[in-house]
Design an enzyme around this catalytic site. Structure first.
Site, PDB file in Angstrom:
ATOM      1  N   GLU A 277      70.300   6.215 -73.040  1.00  0.00           N
ATOM      2  CA  GLU A 277      70.489   7.627 -73.018  1.00  0.00           C
ATOM      3  C   GLU A 277      71.122   8.044 -74.530  1.00  0.00           C
ATOM      4  O   GLU A 277      70.762   9.192 -74.717  1.00  0.00           O
ATOM      5  CB  GLU A 277      71.544   7.925 -72.098  1.00  0.00           C
ATOM      6  CG  GLU A 277      70.862   7.912 -70.430  1.00  0.00           C
ATOM      7  CD  GLU A 277      71.126   6.349 -69.903  1.00  0.00           C
ATOM      8  OE1 GLU A 277      71.295   5.186 -70.542  1.00  0.00           O
ATOM      9  OE2 GLU A 277      70.826   6.114 -68.790  1.00  0.00           O
TER      10      GLU A 277
ATOM     11  N   GLY B  78      68.138   5.787 -65.840  1.00  0.00           N
ATOM     12  CA  GLY B  78      68.164   5.921 -64.277  1.00  0.00           C
ATOM     13  C   GLY B  78      67.571   4.878 -63.719  1.00  0.00           C
ATOM     14  O   GLY B  78      67.770   4.369 -62.416  1.00  0.00           O
TER      15      GLY B  78
ATOM     16  N   ALA C 292      65.398   8.774 -65.728  1.00  0.00           N
ATOM     17  CA  ALA C 292      65.222  10.028 -65.316  1.00  0.00           C
ATOM     18  C   ALA C 292      64.051  10.852 -66.093  1.00  0.00           C
ATOM     19  O   ALA C 292      63.926  10.570 -67.281  1.00  0.00           O
ATOM     20  CB  ALA C 292      66.622  10.776 -65.368  1.00  0.00           C
TER      21      ALA C 292
ATOM     22  N   GLU D  38      69.910   1.855 -63.701  1.00  0.00           N
ATOM     23  CA  GLU D  38      70.744   2.263 -62.829  1.00  0.00           C
ATOM     24  C   GLU D  38      70.642   2.305 -61.197  1.00  0.00           C
ATOM     25  O   GLU D  38      71.337   1.658 -60.631  1.00  0.00           O
ATOM     26  CB  GLU D  38      71.305   3.737 -63.181  1.00  0.00           C
ATOM     27  CG  GLU D  38      72.192   4.021 -64.441  1.00  0.00           C
ATOM     28  CD  GLU D  38      72.419   5.242 -64.830  1.00  0.00           C
ATOM     29  OE1 GLU D  38      71.389   5.996 -64.995  1.00  0.00           O
ATOM     30  OE2 GLU D  38      73.215   5.702 -65.018  1.00  0.00           O
TER      31      GLU D  38
HETATM   32  N1  COA Z   1      60.859  10.774 -68.556  1.00  0.00           N
HETATM   33  C1  COA Z   1      59.773  11.471 -68.746  1.00  0.00           C
HETATM   34  N2  COA Z   1      58.486  11.162 -69.116  1.00  0.00           N
HETATM   35  C2  COA Z   1      58.409   9.578 -69.473  1.00  0.00           C
HETATM   36  C3  COA Z   1      59.788   9.072 -69.392  1.00  0.00           C
HETATM   37  C4  COA Z   1      60.733   9.492 -69.124  1.00  0.00           C
HETATM   38  N3  COA Z   1      62.139   8.748 -68.966  1.00  0.00           N
HETATM   39  N4  COA Z   1      59.350   7.529 -69.853  1.00  0.00           N
HETATM   40  C5  COA Z   1      57.905   7.758 -70.043  1.00  0.00           C
HETATM   41  N5  COA Z   1      57.494   8.775 -69.890  1.00  0.00           N
HETATM   42  C6  COA Z   1      56.185   9.460 -69.991  1.00  0.00           C
HETATM   43  C7  COA Z   1      55.989   9.588 -71.465  1.00  0.00           C
HETATM   44  O1  COA Z   1      56.411  10.826 -71.915  1.00  0.00           O
HETATM   45  C8  COA Z   1      54.330   9.292 -71.550  1.00  0.00           C
HETATM   46  O2  COA Z   1      53.691  10.538 -70.926  1.00  0.00           O
HETATM   47  P1  COA Z   1      52.534  11.196 -71.518  1.00  0.00           P
HETATM   48  O3  COA Z   1      51.344  10.086 -71.373  1.00  0.00           O
HETATM   49  O4  COA Z   1      52.211  12.320 -70.721  1.00  0.00           O
HETATM   50  O5  COA Z   1      52.637  11.264 -73.038  1.00  0.00           O
HETATM   51  C9  COA Z   1      54.098   8.446 -70.505  1.00  0.00           C
HETATM   52  O6  COA Z   1      55.309   8.259 -69.584  1.00  0.00           O
HETATM   53  C10 COA Z   1      53.801   6.871 -70.922  1.00  0.00           C
HETATM   54  O7  COA Z   1      55.173   6.506 -71.749  1.00  0.00           O
HETATM   55  P2  COA Z   1      54.855   6.192 -73.188  1.00  0.00           P
HETATM   56  O8  COA Z   1      56.031   6.528 -74.049  1.00  0.00           O
HETATM   57  O9  COA Z   1      53.434   6.588 -73.710  1.00  0.00           O
HETATM   58  O10 COA Z   1      54.725   4.666 -73.255  1.00  0.00           O
HETATM   59  P3  COA Z   1      55.151   3.408 -74.276  1.00  0.00           P
HETATM   60  O11 COA Z   1      54.524   2.164 -73.714  1.00  0.00           O
HETATM   61  O12 COA Z   1      54.834   3.916 -75.663  1.00  0.00           O
HETATM   62  O13 COA Z   1      56.651   3.267 -74.135  1.00  0.00           O
HETATM   63  C11 COA Z   1      58.822   3.226 -72.981  1.00  0.00           C
HETATM   64  C12 COA Z   1      57.311   3.080 -73.124  1.00  0.00           C
HETATM   65  C13 COA Z   1      59.605   3.228 -71.832  1.00  0.00           C
HETATM   66  C14 COA Z   1      59.531   2.561 -74.287  1.00  0.00           C
HETATM   67  C15 COA Z   1      59.147   4.969 -73.479  1.00  0.00           C
HETATM   68  O14 COA Z   1      58.279   5.683 -72.484  1.00  0.00           O
HETATM   69  C16 COA Z   1      60.550   5.351 -73.243  1.00  0.00           C
HETATM   70  O15 COA Z   1      61.274   5.049 -74.562  1.00  0.00           O
HETATM   71  N6  COA Z   1      60.686   6.192 -72.309  1.00  0.00           N
HETATM   72  C17 COA Z   1      61.980   6.842 -72.228  1.00  0.00           C
HETATM   73  C18 COA Z   1      62.920   5.682 -71.659  1.00  0.00           C
HETATM   74  C19 COA Z   1      64.419   6.621 -71.756  1.00  0.00           C
HETATM   75  O16 COA Z   1      64.989   6.967 -72.514  1.00  0.00           O
HETATM   76  N7  COA Z   1      65.102   6.514 -70.415  1.00  0.00           N
HETATM   77  C20 COA Z   1      66.372   7.220 -70.381  1.00  0.00           C
HETATM   78  C21 COA Z   1      66.061   8.712 -69.870  1.00  0.00           C
HETATM   79  S1  COA Z   1      67.570   9.572 -69.516  1.00  0.00           S
END
Ligand code: COA
Length: 256
Positions: free
Chosen positions: A133, A110, A65, A113
């Site tokens: 989460e 999400g 999400a 999910e």
């Molecule tokens: N919500 C909002 N933005 C998200 C996102 C999310 N769930 N997951 C990734 N993004 C965004 C990042 O903020 C980044 O945006 P920016 O370029 O404007 O800063 C962009 O997507 C790329 O992500 P980034 O984190 O730079 O890539 P990465 O390769 O370093 O890491 C992940 C990839 C998936 C490990 C990391 O993005 C992450 O941990 N995301 C969140 C996962 C999460 O907690 N999901 C559950 C949410 S309830």
């Protein structure tokens, strides 16, 4: 404005692509609304007998999400958000037309999910699954606590949700979360071949297989209600504010 949901109609089946590649296809309100409309289209178009859901780009199916929408949320908004997502994902799980997830990268929160709500999952070898989460001070709210538990077992599901760790496609295959793993370049073709096999069968039989199999999961409605209430409680916490703010500020959270 660029479309966040792409729909491609083929001979007998459609593909829904979640298209926010710069945000790793994170689920915001527009994506959820677009998904709902696409599913409506699937159900109302008699020529469409099945569907593949996938993510745009090579990196992510859906990375969760959209965390940026969480910071201003409270208990009620959290509960409502969970209920909205749960209803949408129920409509996938209960669709009389087969829906396959073609998981092409990160399927976190999400996103995991969403894949769990599909009838089954096919993953590329670079896919990663997890329910992170807890790292944000919240819990899965779109059915994860229910569907993950049913699919991989309570002990494993609890470990996934309590550690927030993510797992590669091979591990997801080993424990039965995904049915097949294939090279990233072959994922879509593999899923499409599977879809064509399935839609060559009786549509009535397919709908009944789905309904009968879903009926094995009695008590899921109650479980979802509890999950939404717990999700709301997590949203009322200072830890949620700290966890989501820390993510957006690209630093480690300091939970109290
Ligand atoms: N919500 C909002 N933005 C998200 C996102 C999310 N769930 N997951 C990734 N993004 C965004 C990042 O903020 C980044 O945006 P920016 O370029 O404007 O800063 C962009 O997507 C790329 O992500 P980034 O984190 O730079 O890539 P990465 O390769 O370093 O890491 C992940 C990839 C998936 C490990 C990391 O993005 C992450 O941990 N995301 C969140 C996962 C999460 O907690 N999901 C559950 C949410 S309830």
């Amino acid at each position: 404005m660029e479309k966040v949901i792409l729909i491609e109609k083929n001979q007998g089946w459609m593909k829904i692509t979640i298209h926010r590649p710069d945000k790793l296809n994170a689920l915001n309100a527009s994506v959820l609304q677009g998904l709902q409309e696409a599913l409506h289209d699937l159900h109302n178009d008699a020529s469409m007998r099945g569907c593949i859901i996938t993510g745009a780009g090579e990196k992510a199916f859906v990375a969760g999400a959209d965390i940026s929408t969480f910071v201003k949320a409270d208990r009620n908004i959290g509960k409502e958000l969970a209920e909205l997502g749960q209803q949408l994902f129920f409509s996938i799980e209960r669709s009389p037309k087969p829906i396959i997830a073609a998981v092409n990268g990160y399927a976190l929160g999400g996103g995991c999910e969403l894949a769990l709500a599909c009838h089954f999952r096919i993953a590329s070898d670079n896919a990663r699954f997890g329910q992170p989460e807890v790292n944000l001070g919240i819990i899965p709210g779109y059915g994860g606590s229910q569907r993950l538990t049913r699919l991989i077992g309570k002990g494993r599901a609890l470990e996934w949700m309590m550690t927030g760790d993510s797992y590669d496609a091979q591990e997801a295959w080993r424990i039965g979360l995904v049915n097949h793993v294939c090279p990233a370049s072959e994922l879509q073709t593999f899923a499409e071949t599977k879809m064509r096999t399935i839609i060559s069968k009786s549509t009535t039989a397919l709908a009944q297989i789905i309904a009968a199999t879903n009926a094995s999961e009695v008590g899921v409605e109650e479980g979802m209600k509890t999950e939404a209430a717990c999700f709301g409680t997590a949203f009322a916490s200072d830890d949620m504010l700290e966890g989501t703010t820390a993510f957006l500020e690209k630093r480690k959270p300091q939970f109290k």
